[in-house]
Write a protein that holds these residues in place. Structure first.
Motif, PDB file in Angstrom:
ATOM      1  N   GLU A  18       8.220  -2.653 -12.423  1.00 48.99           N
ATOM      2  CA  GLU A  18       8.182  -3.650 -11.587  1.00 48.99           C
ATOM      3  C   GLU A  18       7.630  -3.074 -10.124  1.00 48.99           C
ATOM      4  O   GLU A  18       7.133  -3.658  -9.224  1.00 48.99           O
ATOM      5  CB  GLU A  18       9.343  -4.524 -11.413  1.00 48.99           C
ATOM      6  CG  GLU A  18       9.492  -5.368 -12.906  1.00 48.99           C
ATOM      7  CD  GLU A  18      10.677  -6.211 -12.682  1.00 48.99           C
ATOM      8  OE1 GLU A  18      11.312  -6.145 -11.493  1.00 48.99           O
ATOM      9  OE2 GLU A  18      11.294  -6.642 -13.483  1.00 48.99           O
ATOM     10  N   GLU A  19       8.230  -1.823  -9.709  1.00 51.24           N
ATOM     11  CA  GLU A  19       8.153  -1.202  -8.573  1.00 51.24           C
ATOM     12  C   GLU A  19       6.655  -0.605  -8.528  1.00 51.24           C
ATOM     13  O   GLU A  19       6.125  -0.106  -7.413  1.00 51.24           O
ATOM     14  CB  GLU A  19       9.035  -0.136  -8.262  1.00 51.24           C
ATOM     15  CG  GLU A  19      10.275  -0.716  -8.012  1.00 51.24           C
ATOM     16  CD  GLU A  19      10.474  -1.671  -6.823  1.00 51.24           C
ATOM     17  OE1 GLU A  19       9.865  -1.401  -6.011  1.00 51.24           O
ATOM     18  OE2 GLU A  19      11.023  -2.796  -6.803  1.00 51.24           O
ATOM     19  N   TYR A  21       5.867   2.168 -10.502  1.00 51.26           N
ATOM     20  CA  TYR A  21       5.910   3.374 -10.684  1.00 51.26           C
ATOM     21  C   TYR A  21       5.260   3.696 -12.157  1.00 51.26           C
ATOM     22  O   TYR A  21       5.683   2.813 -13.306  1.00 51.26           O
ATOM     23  CB  TYR A  21       7.223   3.989 -10.820  1.00 51.26           C
ATOM     24  CG  TYR A  21       7.622   3.942  -9.329  1.00 51.26           C
ATOM     25  CD1 TYR A  21       7.400   3.175  -8.285  1.00 51.26           C
ATOM     26  CD2 TYR A  21       8.775   4.771  -8.919  1.00 51.26           C
ATOM     27  CE1 TYR A  21       7.825   3.279  -7.010  1.00 51.26           C
ATOM     28  CE2 TYR A  21       9.236   5.028  -7.650  1.00 51.26           C
ATOM     29  CZ  TYR A  21       8.930   4.088  -6.460  1.00 51.26           C
ATOM     30  OH  TYR A  21       9.477   4.055  -5.363  1.00 51.26           O
ATOM     31  N   SER A  93      16.340   1.796  -2.162  1.00 52.44           N
ATOM     32  CA  SER A  93      15.891   2.299  -3.509  1.00 52.44           C
ATOM     33  C   SER A  93      16.901   2.262  -4.955  1.00 52.44           C
ATOM     34  O   SER A  93      16.203   1.926  -5.992  1.00 52.44           O
ATOM     35  CB  SER A  93      15.570   3.848  -3.260  1.00 52.44           C
ATOM     36  OG  SER A  93      14.689   4.130  -2.169  1.00 52.44           O
ATOM     37  N   ALA A  96      16.400  -1.180  -5.794  1.00 46.51           N
ATOM     38  CA  ALA A  96      15.211  -1.392  -6.770  1.00 46.51           C
ATOM     39  C   ALA A  96      15.087  -0.839  -8.195  1.00 46.51           C
ATOM     40  O   ALA A  96      14.683  -1.605  -9.188  1.00 46.51           O
ATOM     41  CB  ALA A  96      14.160  -0.788  -5.938  1.00 46.51           C
ATOM     42  N   TYR A  97      15.612   0.503  -8.092  1.00 41.86           N
ATOM     43  CA  TYR A  97      15.588   1.281  -9.487  1.00 41.86           C
ATOM     44  C   TYR A  97      16.906   0.611 -10.430  1.00 41.86           C
ATOM     45  O   TYR A  97      16.458   0.805 -11.668  1.00 41.86           O
ATOM     46  CB  TYR A  97      15.634   2.634  -9.206  1.00 41.86           C
ATOM     47  CG  TYR A  97      14.793   3.268  -8.343  1.00 41.86           C
ATOM     48  CD1 TYR A  97      13.520   2.780  -7.949  1.00 41.86           C
ATOM     49  CD2 TYR A  97      15.206   4.235  -7.496  1.00 41.86           C
ATOM     50  CE1 TYR A  97      12.628   3.294  -7.272  1.00 41.86           C
ATOM     51  CE2 TYR A  97      14.302   4.856  -6.492  1.00 41.86           C
ATOM     52  CZ  TYR A  97      12.847   4.397  -6.442  1.00 41.86           C
ATOM     53  OH  TYR A  97      12.191   4.852  -5.406  1.00 41.86           O
TER      54      TYR A  97
END
Length: 437
Positions: A18-19, A21, A93, A96-97
């Motif tokens: 979703e980020e 990556y 962060s 998010a993760y």
């Protein structure tokens, strides 16, 4: 390699996807397996290489796969970092993760009331991100207990020492449980940092991504020779080209940052200053507005030179050259992050030419000289070794890569009388970079 290849659990892979990556950066590719294997890690990596994800992702993986805590959550991971802004960014962060892991994380730092922070810690937390002063304060008050700690991360260690946190760090280290995994990150590794690392780490594996004091290759650099009095007009001139969008400007002093921001605002360019004398709320607001695009120019001191990540920041301007040449690397590292390119322009007055010489020496380069601007100040032969004998340098451009159009650009009035340009021509091409003779 992809993140799938690292054998991460589905909730973390979903969050990373979703980020946006897909492939780990070099430090992530090397560091994540080491941390997953429960080894101590000594990481020496240039800013902008993805260090936060390199420790956050495997810590989340370890804690997520453990049996969930019932009732009070003991702190299992502590991340110690030097500034409030960096602490808040690391917290973002982890949000998010780790959004699908069910893990709780909190951030504590000084400059604001501790009330909200202590309320959040009332039922414990799995992960704590902290600055040294506030952490010690809350430990002494009995709000923070680290006896159950499994992971300790010391981030930006060299910056910690530069800011005078060594005594606080030693006090915190004395409270750490002996059985723990320690991750130590520093952009540089001078003897004092190496000694601290030796005292903290047990048989660590080392990850070194780029040589100390080198600048990222994807950052196009240029230096503009200009008199001190013409700096305000030059900055306004560049920003009025129209193609230079969101820009981070570095000033040497807090007063200077305020003055530059006021001058730009008066000229119709939306700008705010960020430095240590601003209230925490003001600092967070300015940084948020800049990151979200509401603010075109952020004028900052070196408080944001390390670790602050702004997505798609294309331009950094050093209004004042730093006195410490290593700081130059960290400043321009705010652009050209991840797989993006960036442009870093530096103003250099006669008084700053020694600073420029040291930057070139430490970074083992000659920053190309941009002569094609209205305020160019000629350099006497041998007075400033900068430039690559006529190399083409960075050209300010928009997303489409267009060159700036110098035609019909009204020259800002500096009040300093007539000034000669580098070659008397300012046609429809970008500032040209040449070696200083």
């Amino acid at each position: 390699m992809t993140f799938q290849d690292l054998k991460l659990s589905e909730p973390i892979l979903k969050a990373l996807a979703e980020e946006g990556y897909t492939k780990p950066t070099p430090i992530q590719e090397q560091a994540i397996p080491i941390v997953l294997d429960k080894k101590d890690l000594l990481g020496c990596a240039q800013t902008g290489t993805g260090k936060t994800a390199a420790f956050a992702i495997p810590i989340l993986e370890h804690l997520h796969t453990q049996e969930a805590s019932k009732g009070y959550r003991h702190i299992k991971a502590l991340i110690l970092t030097p500034t409030r802004e960096l602490a808040a960014q690391i917290d973002d962060s982890f949000t998010a993760y780790g959004k699908y892991t069910g893990l709780k994380h909190d951030v504590i730092f000084g400059g604001v009331s501790q009330h909200t922070q202590t309320l959040s810690l009332r039922n414990g937390t799995d992960i704590l991100i902290a600055t040294p002063g506030r952490l010690l304060d809350l430990m002494n008050q009995g709000y923070v207990h680290i006896a159950h700690l499994e992971f300790f991360v010391l981030d930006e260690a060299d910056r910690m020492l530069d800011m005078g946190f060594i005594n606080d760090i030693k006090k915190i280290i004395r409270e750490l449980p002996e059985e723990r995994q320690t991750l130590f990150f520093s952009a540089t590794m001078p003897p004092t940092i190496a000694k601290l690392a030796d005292s903290l780490l047990t048989d660590p594996l080392k990850v070194e991504i780029t040589p100390v004091s080198t600048t990222a290759e994807k950052i196009k650099q240029g230096v503009l020779m200009v008199s001190r009095n013409d700096k305000p007009a030059l900055l306004e001139y560049l920003l009025n080209l129209g193609n230079i969008t969101r820009t981070l400007v570095f000033a040497r002093t807090k007063h200077g940052a305020d003055k530059i921001a006021k001058q730009l605002t008066k000229a119709g360019i939306k700008a705010e200053a960020l430095h240590g004398d601003k209230s925490q709320q003001s600092r967070l607001s300015a940084l948020h507005n800049f990151k979200t695009g509401r603010l075109r120019v952020l004028v900052a001191t070196d408080i944001v030179a390390r670790g602050i990540d702004v997505d798609n920041l294309a331009y950094v301007i050093n209004y004042d050259l730093p006195e410490m040449p290593e700081t130059y690397v960290h400043r321009i590292g705010r652009t050209g992050r991840a797989d993006k390119s960036g442009i870093a322009l530096s103003f250099c007055s006669r008084e700053e030419r020694e600073n420029l010489r040291l930057i070139n020496k430490v970074t083992n380069q000659n920053i190309p000289l941009v002569k094609d601007h209205p305020f160019h100040q000629e350099v006497a032969a041998g007075s400033a070794k900068s430039g690559g004998g006529g190399n083409r340098g960075p050209r300010p451009h928009g997303n489409g890569g267009n060159k700036p159009d110098f035609k019909n650009k009204r020259r800002p009035q500096s009040g300093g009388g007539n000034r000669r340009s580098g070659n008397g021509q300012h046609a429809a091409h970008a500032p040209r970079q040449q070696g200083a003779e």
